[in-house]
Design a protein around this motif. Structure first.
Motif, mmCIF file in Angstrom:
data_model
loop_
_atom_site.group_PDB
_atom_site.id
_atom_site.type_symbol
_atom_site.label_atom_id
_atom_site.label_comp_id
_atom_site.label_asym_id
_atom_site.label_seq_id
_atom_site.Cartn_x
_atom_site.Cartn_y
_atom_site.Cartn_z
ATOM 1 N N ARG A 160 22.725 25.676 31.920
ATOM 2 C CA ARG A 160 23.029 26.743 30.974
ATOM 3 C C ARG A 160 23.642 27.904 31.742
ATOM 4 N N TRP A 161 24.916 28.150 31.458
ATOM 5 C CA TRP A 161 25.654 29.172 32.187
ATOM 6 C C TRP A 161 25.834 30.412 31.315
ATOM 7 N N LEU A 162 25.718 31.574 31.968
ATOM 8 C CA LEU A 162 25.972 32.856 31.331
ATOM 9 C C LEU A 162 27.106 33.540 32.078
ATOM 10 N N ALA A 163 28.149 33.904 31.355
ATOM 11 C CA ALA A 163 29.288 34.618 31.938
ATOM 12 C C ALA A 163 29.199 36.087 31.536
ATOM 13 N N LEU A 164 29.356 36.972 32.522
ATOM 14 C CA LEU A 164 29.280 38.414 32.308
ATOM 15 C C LEU A 164 30.582 39.052 32.765
ATOM 16 N N CYS A 165 31.140 39.879 31.925
ATOM 17 C CA CYS A 165 32.373 40.584 32.257
ATOM 18 C C CYS A 165 32.131 42.081 32.156
ATOM 19 N N CYS A 166 32.656 42.817 33.137
ATOM 20 C CA CYS A 166 32.625 44.275 33.043
ATOM 21 C C CYS A 166 33.675 44.741 32.044
ATOM 22 N N LYS A 167 33.550 45.954 31.585
ATOM 23 C CA LYS A 167 34.554 46.505 30.695
ATOM 24 C C LYS A 167 35.875 46.659 31.425
ATOM 25 N N PRO A 168 37.000 46.553 30.714
ATOM 26 C CA PRO A 168 38.309 46.571 31.393
ATOM 27 C C PRO A 168 38.555 47.821 32.235
ATOM 28 N N ASP A 169 37.998 48.970 31.835
ATOM 29 C CA ASP A 169 38.252 50.210 32.567
ATOM 30 C C ASP A 169 37.201 50.497 33.628
ATOM 31 N N ALA A 170 36.314 49.534 33.909
ATOM 32 C CA ALA A 170 35.256 49.743 34.896
ATOM 33 C C ALA A 170 35.841 49.699 36.305
ATOM 34 N N PRO A 171 35.268 50.470 37.258
ATOM 35 C CA PRO A 171 35.726 50.402 38.656
ATOM 36 C C PRO A 171 35.556 49.007 39.224
ATOM 37 N N ALA A 172 36.358 48.710 40.256
ATOM 38 C CA ALA A 172 36.342 47.365 40.830
ATOM 39 C C ALA A 172 34.980 46.994 41.397
ATOM 40 N N GLY A 173 34.260 47.959 41.953
ATOM 41 C CA GLY A 173 32.964 47.653 42.553
ATOM 42 C C GLY A 173 31.879 47.320 41.553
ATOM 43 N N ASP A 174 32.082 47.616 40.268
ATOM 44 C CA ASP A 174 31.044 47.327 39.273
ATOM 45 C C ASP A 174 30.799 45.835 39.125
ATOM 46 N N ALA A 175 31.827 45.021 39.354
ATOM 47 C CA ALA A 175 31.630 43.572 39.245
ATOM 48 C C ALA A 175 30.673 43.079 40.330
ATOM 49 N N ASP A 176 30.812 43.611 41.557
ATOM 50 C CA ASP A 176 29.876 43.238 42.622
ATOM 51 C C ASP A 176 28.468 43.721 42.291
#
Length: 429
Positions: free
Chosen positions: A2-18
């Motif tokens: 069971r996989w969960l994919a999470l995406c940051c908002k388009p205007d979020a800073p690059a480091g938020d994904a980490d």
């Protein structure tokens, strides 16, 4: 699976994904970065967190606490399928996996998006139409990578991921998009690193007592200007509260002046400490962890604004003389060793030097009127080792106009530097 994919908002800073990936590690050890998203295999964690919906709500709540804004989220039995559905949040996510994927546009799969123009001329608009094309001809024209991605998304081929691991210490840098000359602007960019720090701490179920922010000056600075500067921010207790750390860092930066424009900042926390999880209380009071954290946050800001020497706290000290059992140190004072508790209440303020008191006909002390004895005497005979011999009887008296008073009586006037009689030595708050 069971996989969960999470995406940051388009205007979020690059480091938020980490930061989001580190936060996901507190729910499952199987977390990976997949293009712009974070994917987590949570099949083994669903029962622990009470199901898929409860896990999703918990993750969103934890992300909000560390200042992260989660964008689209999607579930699937493969990571690529979960990412494809997260990219198309408006499409139906019910039914079998193949039916859901067939209805998605080509842009949902990066391998198909790369050939979008040619596939559009062939009449393909959705993944289902692409999947129905002859496989051999599709591989000759577009290469094997497209078929591999399709098969992995539909679960016909296994996926390979590189699992993320947490570093032992936090150390993150950020190259500024332009040269910053004022510290309030520097704080704006430092907040992105603070979000990463709080997500890192959440994954470790830990907090910090100190962090260090450093900046690198522009290469075109004057010759007499150093390469950069730094400051250390200390907290009164272990915390990972983003708002508290941000406000405290803002207080420190407000007293800094950049000697030259800064082009890069770095945030590090060398020591990570376990965060004590306090039990919730039915009634507010001194044992309430939230109340203690709020008080400490206020004292931290006051200590920065007024100076460490102007915010002090009382600490017990090992001594037989009552007036030396308490000392005041700049807040927050370092942890003290265990000492014997005082034999009675300690006054909030000492009267130095002790103030002589008048007595009535019965040799009882007077201070703004008659006094009522509350406790005592407590006899002290100590101090011979450093020449300050004390032979006193200490009492707690109540004054109708001045409150509780700490009073002593000299028993051996010849050994006292203050003379015989009664003396006011402390006042209780």
């Amino acid at each position: 699976m069971r996989w969960l994919a999470l995406c940051c908002k388009p205007d979020a800073p690059a480091g938020d994904a980490d930061a989001l990936a580190w936060l996901a590690l507190s729910f499952t050890p199987r977390v990976a970065r997949l293009e712009e998203a974070v994917v987590a295999e949570v099949a083994a964690s669903l029962r622990l967190f009470g199901g898929a919906r409860a896990l999703r709500l918990k993750l969103q709540a934890d992300a909000g606490q560390v200042g992260l804004a989660v964008g689209a989220m999607a579930w699937a039995t493969t990571a690529l399928a979960a990412l494809a559905q997260a990219r198309c949040p408006d499409t139906p996510h019910a039914g079998r996996l193949s039916e859901r994927l067939d209805a998605l546009p080509l842009a949902a799969l990066s391998a198909a998006q790369a050939h979008h123009a040619m596939l559009a001329r062939l009449g393909c608009r959705h993944l289902g139409e692409l999947r129905r094309l002859p496989r051999a001809a599709l591989a000759r024209r577009f290469g094997p990578a497209l078929l591999t991605a399709l098969d992995q998304a539909y679960g016909d081929l296994p996926e390979v991921h590189t699992w993320l691991t947490l570093p032992e210490r936090f150390d993150a840098r950020l190259e500024l998009p332009y040269r910053v000359e004022h510290t309030p602007v520097l704080l704006h960019f430092a907040e992105a690193l603070l979000r990463q720090l709080c997500a890192f701490l959440a994954a470790r179920h830990a907090g910090v007592r100190a962090l260090r922010l450093s900046w690198q000056h522009d290469a075109m600075r004057a010759r007499d200007v150093a390469d950069g500067g730094e400051l250390t921010v200390a907290t009164a207790d272990t915390t990972r509260d983003l708002h508290r750390l941000t406000r405290l860092l803002a207080e420190h930066l407000a007293r800094e002046t950049l000697a030259a424009p800064a082009g890069e900042i770095r945030l590090s926390a060398d020591t990570v400490l376990p965060l004590e999880e306090g039990s919730a209380s039915l009634l507010p009071g001194p044992s309430d962890p939230q109340e203690r954290a709020t008080t400490n946050a206020l004292l931290e800001r006051l200590s920065v604004r007024l100076g460490a020497a102007h915010v002090r706290e009382g600490r017990l000290h090992e001594d037989h003389r009552l007036d030396r059992m308490q000392c005041w140190q700049p807040w927050p004072a370092p942890p003290s060793v265990a000492v014997r508790p005082p034999p009675g209440p300690q006054p909030t303020w000492l009267v130095e030097p002790p103030q002589p008191l008048r007595c009535n006909a019965q040799e009882q002390p007077l201070y703004a009127g008659a006094l009522i004895r509350i406790s005592g005497p407590h006899r002290v005979e100590a101090g011979w080792w450093d020449g300050g011999v004390q032979t006193r009887d200490y009492f707690v008296f109540r004054s109708a106009t001045r409150g509780l008073l700490w009073v002593y009586r000299e028993r051996l006037p010849v050994a006292s530097s203050t003379g015989a009689g009664w003396f006011l030595h402390g006042v209780f708050a």
